[in-house]
Enzyme design. Structure first.
Site, PDB file in Angstrom:
ATOM      1  N   TYR A 140       0.818  -1.207   0.000  1.00  0.00           N
ATOM      2  CA  TYR A 140       0.000   0.000   0.000  1.00  0.00           C
ATOM      3  C   TYR A 140       0.860   1.269   0.000  1.00  0.00           C
ATOM      4  O   TYR A 140       0.368   2.358   0.279  1.00  0.00           O
ATOM      5  CB  TYR A 140      -0.941   0.007   1.200  1.00  0.00           C
ATOM      6  CG  TYR A 140      -2.188  -0.839   0.994  1.00  0.00           C
ATOM      7  CD1 TYR A 140      -3.419  -0.244   0.759  1.00  0.00           C
ATOM      8  CD2 TYR A 140      -2.120  -2.221   1.001  1.00  0.00           C
ATOM      9  CE1 TYR A 140      -4.567  -1.004   0.553  1.00  0.00           C
ATOM     10  CE2 TYR A 140      -3.243  -2.999   0.812  1.00  0.00           C
ATOM     11  CZ  TYR A 140      -4.465  -2.385   0.587  1.00  0.00           C
ATOM     12  OH  TYR A 140      -5.587  -3.143   0.384  1.00  0.00           O
ATOM     13  N   GLY A 267     -10.247  -6.938  -3.063  1.00  0.00           N
ATOM     14  CA  GLY A 267      -8.907  -7.133  -3.608  1.00  0.00           C
ATOM     15  C   GLY A 267      -8.008  -7.911  -2.663  1.00  0.00           C
ATOM     16  O   GLY A 267      -7.203  -8.749  -3.082  1.00  0.00           O
ATOM     17  N   ASP A 268      -8.142  -7.646  -1.372  1.00  0.00           N
ATOM     18  CA  ASP A 268      -7.358  -8.390  -0.389  1.00  0.00           C
ATOM     19  C   ASP A 268      -7.812  -9.845  -0.335  1.00  0.00           C
ATOM     20  O   ASP A 268      -6.982 -10.753  -0.190  1.00  0.00           O
ATOM     21  CB  ASP A 268      -7.505  -7.735   0.982  1.00  0.00           C
ATOM     22  CG  ASP A 268      -7.011  -6.299   0.988  1.00  0.00           C
ATOM     23  OD1 ASP A 268      -5.825  -6.084   0.702  1.00  0.00           O
ATOM     24  OD2 ASP A 268      -7.818  -5.399   1.262  1.00  0.00           O
ATOM     25  N   ARG A 269      -9.127 -10.083  -0.451  1.00  0.00           N
ATOM     26  CA  ARG A 269      -9.630 -11.451  -0.486  1.00  0.00           C
ATOM     27  C   ARG A 269      -9.091 -12.185  -1.707  1.00  0.00           C
ATOM     28  O   ARG A 269      -8.704 -13.354  -1.626  1.00  0.00           O
ATOM     29  CB  ARG A 269     -11.162 -11.419  -0.509  1.00  0.00           C
ATOM     30  CG  ARG A 269     -11.853 -12.766  -0.649  1.00  0.00           C
ATOM     31  CD  ARG A 269     -11.734 -13.629   0.599  1.00  0.00           C
ATOM     32  NE  ARG A 269     -10.536 -14.474   0.600  1.00  0.00           N
ATOM     33  CZ  ARG A 269     -10.270 -15.374   1.542  1.00  0.00           C
ATOM     34  NH1 ARG A 269     -11.088 -15.529   2.567  1.00  0.00           N
ATOM     35  NH2 ARG A 269      -9.181 -16.103   1.469  1.00  0.00           N
ATOM     36  N   ALA A 272      -5.253 -12.877  -1.174  1.00  0.00           N
ATOM     37  CA  ALA A 272      -5.003 -13.886  -0.147  1.00  0.00           C
ATOM     38  C   ALA A 272      -5.358 -15.279  -0.653  1.00  0.00           C
ATOM     39  O   ALA A 272      -4.636 -16.249  -0.391  1.00  0.00           O
ATOM     40  CB  ALA A 272      -5.814 -13.552   1.109  1.00  0.00           C
TER      41      ALA A 272
END
Length: 496
Positions: A140, A267-269, A272
Protein backbone atom coordinates in the site's frame (compact mmCIF):
# COMPACT_ATOMS: atom_id res chain seq x y z
CA UNK A 1 -5.99 -26.82 8.95
CA UNK A 2 -4.17 -29.85 7.64
CA UNK A 3 -2.95 -29.72 4.11
CA UNK A 4 -2.64 -25.93 3.80
CA UNK A 5 0.80 -24.43 3.38
CA UNK A 6 2.00 -21.57 5.61
CA UNK A 7 2.06 -18.05 4.18
CA UNK A 8 4.17 -14.99 4.97
CA UNK A 9 2.46 -11.66 4.24
CA UNK A 10 4.62 -8.55 3.83
CA UNK A 11 2.90 -5.20 3.53
CA UNK A 12 1.25 -2.16 5.01
CA UNK A 13 -1.44 -2.63 7.61
CA UNK A 14 -4.34 -0.29 8.28
CA UNK A 15 -7.04 -0.13 10.92
CA UNK A 16 -10.44 0.02 9.24
CA UNK A 17 -13.51 1.36 11.03
CA UNK A 18 -17.11 1.41 9.76
CA UNK A 19 -19.73 3.69 11.31
CA UNK A 20 -23.05 2.36 10.02
CA UNK A 21 -26.40 4.04 10.57
CA UNK A 22 -29.40 5.38 8.69
CA UNK A 23 -30.02 8.73 7.03
CA UNK A 24 -33.49 10.12 6.39
CA UNK A 25 -32.86 13.89 6.53
CA UNK A 26 -30.33 16.58 5.70
CA UNK A 27 -28.54 18.70 8.27
CA UNK A 28 -30.18 22.12 8.82
CA UNK A 29 -26.88 23.99 8.44
CA UNK A 30 -25.56 22.25 5.29
CA UNK A 31 -26.90 19.99 2.50
CA UNK A 32 -25.34 16.85 3.96
CA UNK A 33 -27.06 13.71 5.25
CA UNK A 34 -27.46 13.21 8.97
CA UNK A 35 -26.36 9.64 9.75
CA UNK A 36 -28.03 8.58 12.99
CA UNK A 37 -27.82 5.63 15.39
CA UNK A 38 -24.36 4.62 14.19
CA UNK A 39 -22.94 1.26 15.14
CA UNK A 40 -19.15 0.89 15.04
CA UNK A 41 -17.29 -2.10 13.62
CA UNK A 42 -13.48 -2.27 13.65
CA UNK A 43 -11.42 -4.70 11.55
CA UNK A 44 -7.94 -5.16 10.05
CA UNK A 45 -7.28 -3.34 6.77
CA UNK A 46 -4.72 -3.43 3.97
CA UNK A 47 -2.09 -6.13 4.34
CA UNK A 48 -3.53 -6.97 7.75
CA UNK A 49 -6.88 -7.84 6.16
CA UNK A 50 -5.22 -10.10 3.56
CA UNK A 51 -3.26 -11.87 6.31
CA UNK A 52 -6.30 -12.17 8.57
CA UNK A 53 -8.42 -13.65 5.79
CA UNK A 54 -5.71 -16.18 4.95
CA UNK A 55 -5.52 -17.15 8.62
CA UNK A 56 -9.30 -17.50 8.80
CA UNK A 57 -9.01 -19.93 5.90
CA UNK A 58 -7.10 -22.19 8.30
CA UNK A 59 -3.62 -21.23 7.16
CA UNK A 60 -0.54 -20.64 9.35
CA UNK A 61 0.19 -16.96 8.64
CA UNK A 62 3.02 -14.62 9.58
CA UNK A 63 2.42 -10.90 8.98
CA UNK A 64 5.40 -8.53 8.65
CA UNK A 65 4.11 -4.96 8.84
CA UNK A 66 4.74 -1.53 10.32
CA UNK A 67 3.31 -0.83 13.77
CA UNK A 68 3.78 2.01 16.23
CA UNK A 69 2.73 2.14 19.91
CA UNK A 70 -0.40 4.26 19.43
CA UNK A 71 -4.03 3.34 20.16
CA UNK A 72 -4.81 2.30 16.57
CA UNK A 73 -1.84 -0.08 16.49
CA UNK A 74 -2.82 -1.51 19.89
CA UNK A 75 -6.33 -2.17 18.61
CA UNK A 76 -4.97 -3.81 15.46
CA UNK A 77 -2.73 -6.07 17.55
CA UNK A 78 -5.77 -7.13 19.57
CA UNK A 79 -7.59 -8.11 16.38
CA UNK A 80 -4.68 -9.98 14.81
CA UNK A 81 -2.76 -11.76 17.55
CA UNK A 82 -5.32 -14.54 18.20
CA UNK A 83 -5.10 -15.49 14.52
CA UNK A 84 -1.51 -15.12 13.31
CA UNK A 85 2.09 -14.40 14.14
CA UNK A 86 2.84 -10.71 14.02
CA UNK A 87 6.33 -9.31 13.32
CA UNK A 88 6.28 -5.50 13.67
CA UNK A 89 8.51 -3.11 11.77
CA UNK A 90 9.38 0.28 13.34
CA UNK A 91 7.40 3.24 12.00
CA UNK A 92 7.74 7.00 11.86
CA UNK A 93 4.29 8.40 12.58
CA UNK A 94 1.00 6.74 13.49
CA UNK A 95 -0.60 3.67 11.96
CA UNK A 96 -2.97 4.73 9.17
CA UNK A 97 -6.69 4.54 9.98
CA UNK A 98 -9.57 4.53 7.49
CA UNK A 99 -13.07 5.32 8.72
CA UNK A 100 -16.10 4.86 6.48
CA UNK A 101 -19.48 6.40 7.31
CA UNK A 102 -22.32 4.35 5.82
CA UNK A 103 -26.05 5.05 5.60
CA UNK A 104 -28.38 2.23 4.65
CA UNK A 105 -25.27 0.16 3.96
CA UNK A 106 -23.80 2.61 1.42
CA UNK A 107 -20.71 4.79 2.05
CA UNK A 108 -21.40 8.52 2.24
CA UNK A 109 -18.00 9.72 3.50
CA UNK A 110 -14.53 8.46 4.40
CA UNK A 111 -12.10 9.86 6.95
CA UNK A 112 -8.36 9.05 6.76
CA UNK A 113 -5.75 9.79 9.39
CA UNK A 114 -2.33 8.56 10.36
CA UNK A 115 0.55 8.93 7.91
CA UNK A 116 3.04 6.55 9.44
CA UNK A 117 5.68 4.87 7.26
CA UNK A 118 8.02 1.95 7.89
CA UNK A 119 11.52 3.13 8.76
CA UNK A 120 13.56 -0.03 8.29
CA UNK A 121 13.58 -3.82 8.28
CA UNK A 122 14.51 -5.88 11.32
CA UNK A 123 16.50 -9.08 11.77
CA UNK A 124 13.32 -10.88 12.87
CA UNK A 125 11.52 -9.81 9.70
CA UNK A 126 14.40 -10.93 7.48
CA UNK A 127 14.56 -14.29 9.22
CA UNK A 128 10.81 -14.88 8.91
CA UNK A 129 10.87 -13.95 5.25
CA UNK A 130 13.77 -16.29 4.56
CA UNK A 131 12.08 -19.18 6.36
CA UNK A 132 8.60 -18.78 4.88
CA UNK A 133 7.69 -21.21 2.08
CA UNK A 134 5.48 -18.69 0.23
CA UNK A 135 5.21 -14.90 0.32
CA UNK A 136 2.36 -12.49 -0.45
CA UNK A 137 3.25 -8.81 -0.76
CA UNK A 138 0.38 -6.40 -0.11
CA UNK A 139 2.00 -3.08 -1.00
CA UNK A 140 0.00 0.00 0.00
CA UNK A 141 2.99 2.29 -0.44
CA UNK A 142 3.79 2.77 3.25
CA UNK A 143 7.31 1.33 3.08
CA UNK A 144 7.09 -2.29 4.30
CA UNK A 145 7.83 -3.85 0.90
CA UNK A 146 10.51 -1.24 0.18
CA UNK A 147 12.29 -1.98 3.47
CA UNK A 148 12.57 -5.67 2.51
CA UNK A 149 13.18 -5.09 -1.20
CA UNK A 150 16.51 -6.89 -1.38
CA UNK A 151 15.18 -9.93 0.48
CA UNK A 152 12.18 -10.05 -1.87
CA UNK A 153 14.49 -9.92 -4.87
CA UNK A 154 16.35 -12.97 -3.61
CA UNK A 155 13.11 -14.96 -3.15
CA UNK A 156 10.34 -13.56 -5.36
CA UNK A 157 6.82 -13.64 -3.90
CA UNK A 158 4.08 -15.92 -5.21
CA UNK A 159 1.69 -12.94 -5.34
CA UNK A 160 2.26 -9.18 -5.35
CA UNK A 161 -0.81 -7.00 -4.80
CA UNK A 162 0.32 -3.55 -5.97
CA UNK A 163 -0.85 -0.04 -5.15
CA UNK A 164 -0.32 3.19 -7.15
CA UNK A 165 1.71 4.63 -4.26
CA UNK A 166 3.90 1.55 -3.94
CA UNK A 167 6.84 0.32 -5.94
CA UNK A 168 6.88 -2.18 -8.81
CA UNK A 169 6.86 -5.91 -8.04
CA UNK A 170 10.21 -7.66 -7.90
CA UNK A 171 11.18 -9.54 -11.09
CA UNK A 172 10.30 -13.20 -10.92
CA UNK A 173 7.07 -12.72 -8.94
CA UNK A 174 4.67 -15.46 -10.06
CA UNK A 175 1.48 -13.38 -10.13
CA UNK A 176 0.72 -9.66 -9.83
CA UNK A 177 -2.89 -8.66 -9.09
CA UNK A 178 -3.71 -5.04 -9.98
CA UNK A 179 -7.29 -3.81 -10.16
CA UNK A 180 -8.48 -2.37 -13.46
CA UNK A 181 -7.76 1.26 -12.59
CA UNK A 182 -4.35 0.33 -11.18
CA UNK A 183 -3.35 -1.60 -14.30
CA UNK A 184 -4.36 1.34 -16.46
CA UNK A 185 -2.26 3.70 -14.38
CA UNK A 186 0.79 1.42 -14.34
CA UNK A 187 0.58 0.88 -18.11
CA UNK A 188 0.13 4.58 -18.77
CA UNK A 189 3.29 5.19 -16.81
CA UNK A 190 5.18 2.95 -19.25
CA UNK A 191 4.14 4.80 -22.40
CA UNK A 192 2.72 8.14 -21.37
CA UNK A 193 0.01 7.75 -24.05
CA UNK A 194 -3.00 7.77 -21.74
CA UNK A 195 -3.66 9.80 -18.61
CA UNK A 196 -3.42 7.88 -15.38
CA UNK A 197 -6.57 7.33 -13.32
CA UNK A 198 -7.77 10.41 -11.47
CA UNK A 199 -5.98 12.89 -13.76
CA UNK A 200 -7.74 15.31 -16.14
CA UNK A 201 -8.86 13.53 -19.27
CA UNK A 202 -8.71 10.05 -17.76
CA UNK A 203 -11.79 7.95 -18.49
CA UNK A 204 -13.57 6.59 -15.41
CA UNK A 205 -13.42 2.87 -14.74
CA UNK A 206 -15.98 0.78 -16.63
CA UNK A 207 -17.12 3.84 -18.59
CA UNK A 208 -14.82 3.52 -21.57
CA UNK A 209 -17.11 1.10 -23.37
CA UNK A 210 -16.84 -2.65 -23.18
CA UNK A 211 -16.14 -3.07 -26.86
CA UNK A 212 -12.63 -1.64 -26.70
CA UNK A 213 -12.01 -2.16 -22.98
CA UNK A 214 -11.22 -5.88 -23.07
CA UNK A 215 -8.63 -5.44 -25.79
CA UNK A 216 -7.13 -2.49 -23.92
CA UNK A 217 -6.88 -4.53 -20.72
CA UNK A 218 -5.23 -7.36 -22.65
CA UNK A 219 -2.60 -5.04 -24.12
CA UNK A 220 -1.92 -3.39 -20.76
CA UNK A 221 -1.56 -6.70 -18.91
CA UNK A 222 0.84 -8.08 -21.53
CA UNK A 223 2.92 -4.89 -21.38
CA UNK A 224 3.14 -5.14 -17.58
CA UNK A 225 4.24 -8.79 -17.73
CA UNK A 226 7.10 -7.83 -20.03
CA UNK A 227 8.09 -4.63 -18.23
CA UNK A 228 7.96 -6.05 -14.71
CA UNK A 229 9.51 -9.38 -15.82
CA UNK A 230 6.98 -11.36 -13.80
CA UNK A 231 5.35 -14.71 -14.49
CA UNK A 232 1.81 -13.40 -14.97
CA UNK A 233 -0.47 -10.44 -14.38
CA UNK A 234 -4.15 -10.83 -13.57
CA UNK A 235 -6.27 -7.68 -13.82
CA UNK A 236 -9.38 -7.83 -11.66
CA UNK A 237 -12.43 -6.52 -13.51
CA UNK A 238 -15.07 -6.18 -10.83
CA UNK A 239 -18.28 -8.02 -11.60
CA UNK A 240 -16.74 -9.35 -14.82
CA UNK A 241 -14.12 -11.45 -13.02
CA UNK A 242 -10.40 -11.29 -13.88
CA UNK A 243 -8.18 -11.37 -16.96
CA UNK A 244 -5.00 -13.44 -16.67
CA UNK A 245 -2.07 -12.75 -19.00
CA UNK A 246 1.28 -14.46 -19.38
CA UNK A 247 2.10 -11.98 -22.14
CA UNK A 248 0.15 -13.84 -24.86
CA UNK A 249 -3.54 -14.52 -25.42
CA UNK A 250 -5.32 -13.97 -22.10
CA UNK A 251 -7.44 -16.27 -20.01
CA UNK A 252 -10.64 -14.50 -18.93
CA UNK A 253 -12.13 -15.93 -15.73
CA UNK A 254 -15.72 -14.68 -15.38
CA UNK A 255 -17.22 -14.15 -11.94
CA UNK A 256 -19.39 -17.04 -10.84
CA UNK A 257 -22.17 -14.63 -9.85
CA UNK A 258 -22.90 -10.94 -10.40
CA UNK A 259 -22.95 -9.26 -6.98
CA UNK A 260 -23.38 -5.51 -6.55
CA UNK A 261 -22.70 -5.36 -2.82
CA UNK A 262 -19.92 -3.70 -0.84
CA UNK A 263 -16.66 -4.46 -2.66
CA UNK A 264 -14.44 -3.07 0.12
CA UNK A 265 -11.70 -5.61 0.84
CA UNK A 266 -12.40 -7.72 -2.24
CA UNK A 267 -8.91 -7.13 -3.61
CA UNK A 268 -7.36 -8.39 -0.39
CA UNK A 269 -9.63 -11.45 -0.49
CA UNK A 270 -8.56 -12.12 -4.08
CA UNK A 271 -4.84 -11.80 -3.33
CA UNK A 272 -5.00 -13.89 -0.15
CA UNK A 273 -6.87 -16.69 -1.91
CA UNK A 274 -4.57 -16.71 -4.94
CA UNK A 275 -1.44 -16.70 -2.76
CA UNK A 276 -2.75 -19.52 -0.61
CA UNK A 277 -3.63 -21.69 -3.57
CA UNK A 278 -0.23 -21.10 -5.19
CA UNK A 279 1.44 -21.96 -1.90
CA UNK A 280 -0.52 -25.23 -1.91
CA UNK A 281 0.82 -26.10 -5.36
CA UNK A 282 -1.98 -24.93 -7.65
CA UNK A 283 -1.23 -23.68 -11.14
CA UNK A 284 -1.57 -19.95 -11.72
CA UNK A 285 -4.76 -20.37 -13.76
CA UNK A 286 -6.29 -22.54 -11.03
CA UNK A 287 -5.33 -19.99 -8.38
CA UNK A 288 -6.98 -17.16 -10.33
CA UNK A 289 -10.16 -19.20 -10.82
CA UNK A 290 -10.30 -19.92 -7.10
CA UNK A 291 -9.62 -16.27 -6.25
CA UNK A 292 -12.41 -15.03 -8.54
CA UNK A 293 -14.85 -17.46 -6.92
CA UNK A 294 -13.73 -16.41 -3.44
CA UNK A 295 -13.94 -12.71 -4.23
CA UNK A 296 -17.44 -13.03 -5.73
CA UNK A 297 -18.67 -14.84 -2.63
CA UNK A 298 -17.00 -12.21 -0.44
CA UNK A 299 -18.82 -9.35 -2.14
CA UNK A 300 -22.07 -11.32 -2.17
CA UNK A 301 -21.77 -11.85 1.59
CA UNK A 302 -21.42 -8.10 2.19
CA UNK A 303 -17.70 -7.49 1.76
CA UNK A 304 -15.35 -6.46 4.54
CA UNK A 305 -18.13 -4.60 6.33
CA UNK A 306 -19.97 -7.86 7.02
CA UNK A 307 -17.00 -9.77 8.45
CA UNK A 308 -17.55 -11.51 11.74
CA UNK A 309 -16.14 -10.12 14.96
CA UNK A 310 -12.45 -10.34 15.74
CA UNK A 311 -12.46 -13.01 18.43
CA UNK A 312 -10.99 -16.34 17.41
CA UNK A 313 -13.38 -19.25 18.09
CA UNK A 314 -11.07 -20.61 20.79
CA UNK A 315 -10.56 -17.19 22.32
CA UNK A 316 -6.78 -17.59 22.60
CA UNK A 317 -5.25 -20.24 20.36
CA UNK A 318 -3.43 -19.83 17.08
CA UNK A 319 -5.80 -20.61 14.17
CA UNK A 320 -3.44 -23.04 12.45
CA UNK A 321 -3.93 -25.38 15.39
CA UNK A 322 -7.60 -24.85 16.29
CA UNK A 323 -9.63 -22.74 13.89
CA UNK A 324 -11.75 -23.80 10.99
CA UNK A 325 -11.32 -21.66 7.89
CA UNK A 326 -13.86 -18.96 7.36
CA UNK A 327 -15.88 -19.25 4.21
CA UNK A 328 -14.66 -18.19 0.82
CA UNK A 329 -14.94 -14.66 -0.50
CA UNK A 330 -14.25 -12.26 -3.57
CA UNK A 331 -12.86 -9.56 -5.91
CA UNK A 332 -14.99 -7.29 -7.94
CA UNK A 333 -16.45 -3.87 -8.24
CA UNK A 334 -19.68 -3.15 -10.03
CA UNK A 335 -19.98 -3.15 -13.82
CA UNK A 336 -22.55 -1.25 -15.89
CA UNK A 337 -25.98 -2.83 -16.16
CA UNK A 338 -26.17 -4.44 -19.60
CA UNK A 339 -29.00 -3.83 -22.04
CA UNK A 340 -31.94 -6.22 -21.90
CA UNK A 341 -31.28 -9.68 -23.34
CA UNK A 342 -32.24 -10.31 -26.95
CA UNK A 343 -35.02 -12.75 -27.76
CA UNK A 344 -33.64 -16.31 -28.01
CA UNK A 345 -33.48 -17.95 -31.42
CA UNK A 346 -33.27 -14.64 -33.30
CA UNK A 347 -31.35 -14.13 -36.52
CA UNK A 348 -27.70 -13.47 -35.52
CA UNK A 349 -27.48 -10.24 -37.52
CA UNK A 350 -30.64 -8.88 -35.89
CA UNK A 351 -29.42 -9.83 -32.41
CA UNK A 352 -26.07 -8.15 -32.99
CA UNK A 353 -27.67 -5.02 -34.42
CA UNK A 354 -29.94 -4.60 -31.38
CA UNK A 355 -27.14 -5.14 -28.90
CA UNK A 356 -24.80 -2.75 -30.68
CA UNK A 357 -27.53 -0.09 -30.90
CA UNK A 358 -27.79 -0.29 -27.11
CA UNK A 359 -24.01 0.04 -26.71
CA UNK A 360 -23.53 -3.57 -25.64
CA UNK A 361 -20.82 -6.15 -26.19
CA UNK A 362 -21.17 -8.98 -28.71
CA UNK A 363 -19.54 -12.29 -27.73
CA UNK A 364 -19.11 -15.27 -30.06
CA UNK A 365 -18.00 -18.83 -29.45
CA UNK A 366 -17.64 -21.73 -31.85
CA UNK A 367 -17.46 -25.48 -32.17
CA UNK A 368 -19.10 -28.66 -33.48
CA UNK A 369 -21.23 -29.28 -30.35
CA UNK A 370 -21.98 -32.78 -31.62
CA UNK A 371 -22.81 -34.31 -28.23
CA UNK A 372 -23.50 -31.35 -25.92
CA UNK A 373 -21.90 -31.97 -22.52
CA UNK A 374 -21.13 -30.17 -19.27
CA UNK A 375 -17.88 -28.72 -20.63
CA UNK A 376 -19.75 -27.08 -23.52
CA UNK A 377 -22.48 -25.70 -21.27
CA UNK A 378 -20.03 -24.29 -18.72
CA UNK A 379 -18.03 -22.61 -21.46
CA UNK A 380 -21.10 -21.06 -23.09
CA UNK A 381 -22.51 -19.85 -19.78
CA UNK A 382 -19.19 -18.21 -18.92
CA UNK A 383 -18.95 -16.66 -22.40
CA UNK A 384 -22.42 -15.14 -22.08
CA UNK A 385 -21.48 -13.43 -18.83
CA UNK A 386 -18.68 -11.55 -20.59
CA UNK A 387 -21.00 -9.41 -22.68
CA UNK A 388 -24.61 -8.69 -23.65
CA UNK A 389 -25.30 -11.41 -26.18
CA UNK A 390 -23.75 -14.72 -27.22
CA UNK A 391 -23.73 -15.93 -30.82
CA UNK A 392 -22.63 -19.54 -31.24
CA UNK A 393 -20.85 -20.36 -34.52
CA UNK A 394 -21.44 -24.04 -35.28
CA UNK A 395 -19.85 -26.26 -37.94
CA UNK A 396 -22.12 -27.64 -40.64
CA UNK A 397 -22.42 -31.41 -41.06
CA UNK A 398 -19.93 -31.39 -43.95
CA UNK A 399 -17.47 -29.32 -41.92
CA UNK A 400 -17.74 -31.70 -38.96
CA UNK A 401 -17.21 -34.70 -41.23
CA UNK A 402 -14.05 -33.20 -42.72
CA UNK A 403 -12.69 -32.48 -39.24
CA UNK A 404 -13.81 -35.58 -37.35
CA UNK A 405 -14.08 -38.27 -40.03
CA UNK A 406 -16.84 -40.55 -41.29
CA UNK A 407 -19.59 -41.30 -38.81
CA UNK A 408 -19.57 -37.74 -37.49
CA UNK A 409 -21.53 -35.81 -36.59
CA UNK A 410 -23.64 -38.13 -34.50
CA UNK A 411 -26.36 -35.48 -34.36
CA UNK A 412 -27.30 -33.64 -37.58
CA UNK A 413 -27.03 -29.89 -37.84
CA UNK A 414 -30.74 -29.20 -37.25
CA UNK A 415 -30.65 -31.10 -33.95
CA UNK A 416 -27.44 -29.46 -32.81
CA UNK A 417 -28.79 -25.99 -33.56
CA UNK A 418 -32.07 -26.73 -31.78
CA UNK A 419 -30.29 -27.89 -28.63
CA UNK A 420 -28.00 -24.85 -28.62
CA UNK A 421 -30.90 -22.45 -29.09
CA UNK A 422 -32.66 -24.06 -26.13
CA UNK A 423 -29.84 -22.94 -23.79
CA UNK A 424 -30.73 -19.77 -21.89
CA UNK A 425 -27.18 -18.46 -22.34
CA UNK A 426 -27.33 -18.63 -26.18
CA UNK A 427 -28.95 -15.70 -27.99
CA UNK A 428 -28.39 -16.82 -31.59
CA UNK A 429 -26.75 -19.58 -33.63
CA UNK A 430 -24.86 -19.08 -36.92
CA UNK A 431 -23.66 -21.91 -39.17
CA UNK A 432 -20.46 -22.05 -41.23
CA UNK A 433 -19.56 -24.65 -43.85
CA UNK A 434 -15.80 -24.02 -44.01
CA UNK A 435 -13.22 -25.80 -41.86
CA UNK A 436 -12.70 -22.65 -39.76
CA UNK A 437 -15.07 -19.81 -38.79
CA UNK A 438 -12.98 -16.91 -40.14
CA UNK A 439 -15.39 -15.95 -42.95
CA UNK A 440 -18.36 -15.98 -40.58
CA UNK A 441 -16.46 -14.00 -37.96
CA UNK A 442 -15.58 -11.36 -40.55
CA UNK A 443 -19.31 -10.98 -41.25
CA UNK A 444 -20.42 -10.91 -37.61
CA UNK A 445 -17.43 -8.90 -36.31
CA UNK A 446 -17.90 -9.85 -32.63
CA UNK A 447 -16.22 -7.82 -29.93
CA UNK A 448 -14.99 -10.96 -28.14
CA UNK A 449 -14.21 -14.43 -29.54
CA UNK A 450 -14.07 -17.18 -26.94
CA UNK A 451 -12.20 -20.47 -26.93
CA UNK A 452 -11.96 -23.08 -24.17
CA UNK A 453 -8.86 -22.90 -21.97
CA UNK A 454 -7.54 -26.22 -23.27
CA UNK A 455 -6.40 -24.39 -26.44
CA UNK A 456 -2.77 -23.28 -26.50
CA UNK A 457 -1.87 -19.76 -27.56
CA UNK A 458 -0.60 -21.11 -30.90
CA UNK A 459 -4.07 -22.51 -31.59
CA UNK A 460 -5.87 -19.17 -31.74
CA UNK A 461 -5.58 -18.27 -35.44
CA UNK A 462 -8.67 -16.07 -35.13
CA UNK A 463 -6.85 -13.65 -32.81
CA UNK A 464 -5.21 -11.70 -35.64
CA UNK A 465 -8.53 -11.49 -37.51
CA UNK A 466 -10.33 -10.07 -34.45
CA UNK A 467 -7.73 -7.33 -34.18
CA UNK A 468 -8.74 -5.99 -37.60
CA UNK A 469 -11.92 -4.49 -36.11
CA UNK A 470 -10.70 -3.98 -32.53
CA UNK A 471 -12.01 -7.27 -31.17
CA UNK A 472 -10.25 -9.57 -28.75
CA UNK A 473 -9.81 -13.35 -28.66
CA UNK A 474 -9.75 -14.81 -25.14
CA UNK A 475 -9.48 -18.18 -23.47
CA UNK A 476 -11.99 -19.29 -20.84
CA UNK A 477 -11.49 -22.02 -18.25
CA UNK A 478 -12.70 -25.38 -19.53
CA UNK A 479 -13.98 -28.36 -17.55
CA UNK A 480 -11.33 -31.08 -17.76
CA UNK A 481 -12.18 -34.54 -19.04
CA UNK A 482 -15.31 -33.61 -20.97
CA UNK A 483 -15.46 -34.19 -24.73
CA UNK A 484 -17.84 -35.59 -27.31
CA UNK A 485 -15.23 -38.16 -28.35
CA UNK A 486 -14.84 -39.39 -24.77
CA UNK A 487 -18.63 -39.64 -24.39
CA UNK A 488 -18.88 -41.71 -27.59
CA UNK A 489 -16.08 -44.00 -26.42
CA UNK A 490 -17.76 -44.61 -23.07
CA UNK A 491 -21.10 -45.27 -24.77
CA UNK A 492 -19.48 -47.77 -27.15
CA UNK A 493 -17.73 -49.50 -24.27
CA UNK A 494 -21.02 -49.72 -22.38
CA UNK A 495 -22.75 -51.26 -25.39
CA UNK A 496 -20.04 -53.93 -25.65
Amino acid sequence: MAGKSPLVVVGDALLDRDLTGHADRLAPDAPVPVVADCAERVRPGGAALAAWLAARDGRDVTLITGLDDGPAARELRRLLEPWLELIPLPMSGALPEKTRILAQGRPVARLDRGGGRVREATAAARAALAAGPAVLVSDYGRGAAHALREELRRRPPVVWDPHPRGGPPTPGTRLVTPARSEARGFAAGLTGDRPAPGTPGAPPDEATGRRSDLRTVTEEAAALVRHWRVGAVTVTLGARGALLSYGEHPLLVPATADHHGDACGAGDRFAATAAGLLADGALVGEAVEGAVTAASAFVGAGGAGALAGPAHPSGTSHPSRTAHGAGASAHTSGAPHPPGPPAPGDDPAAVIARVRAAGGTVVAAGGCFDLLHAGHVGLLQAARRIGDCLVVCVNSDASVRRRKGEGRPVNPLADRVRVLRALACVDAVAVFDEDTPERLLAELRPDVWVKGGDYAAAELPEAALLQEWGGQAVLLPYLDGRSSTALMARAAEGAR
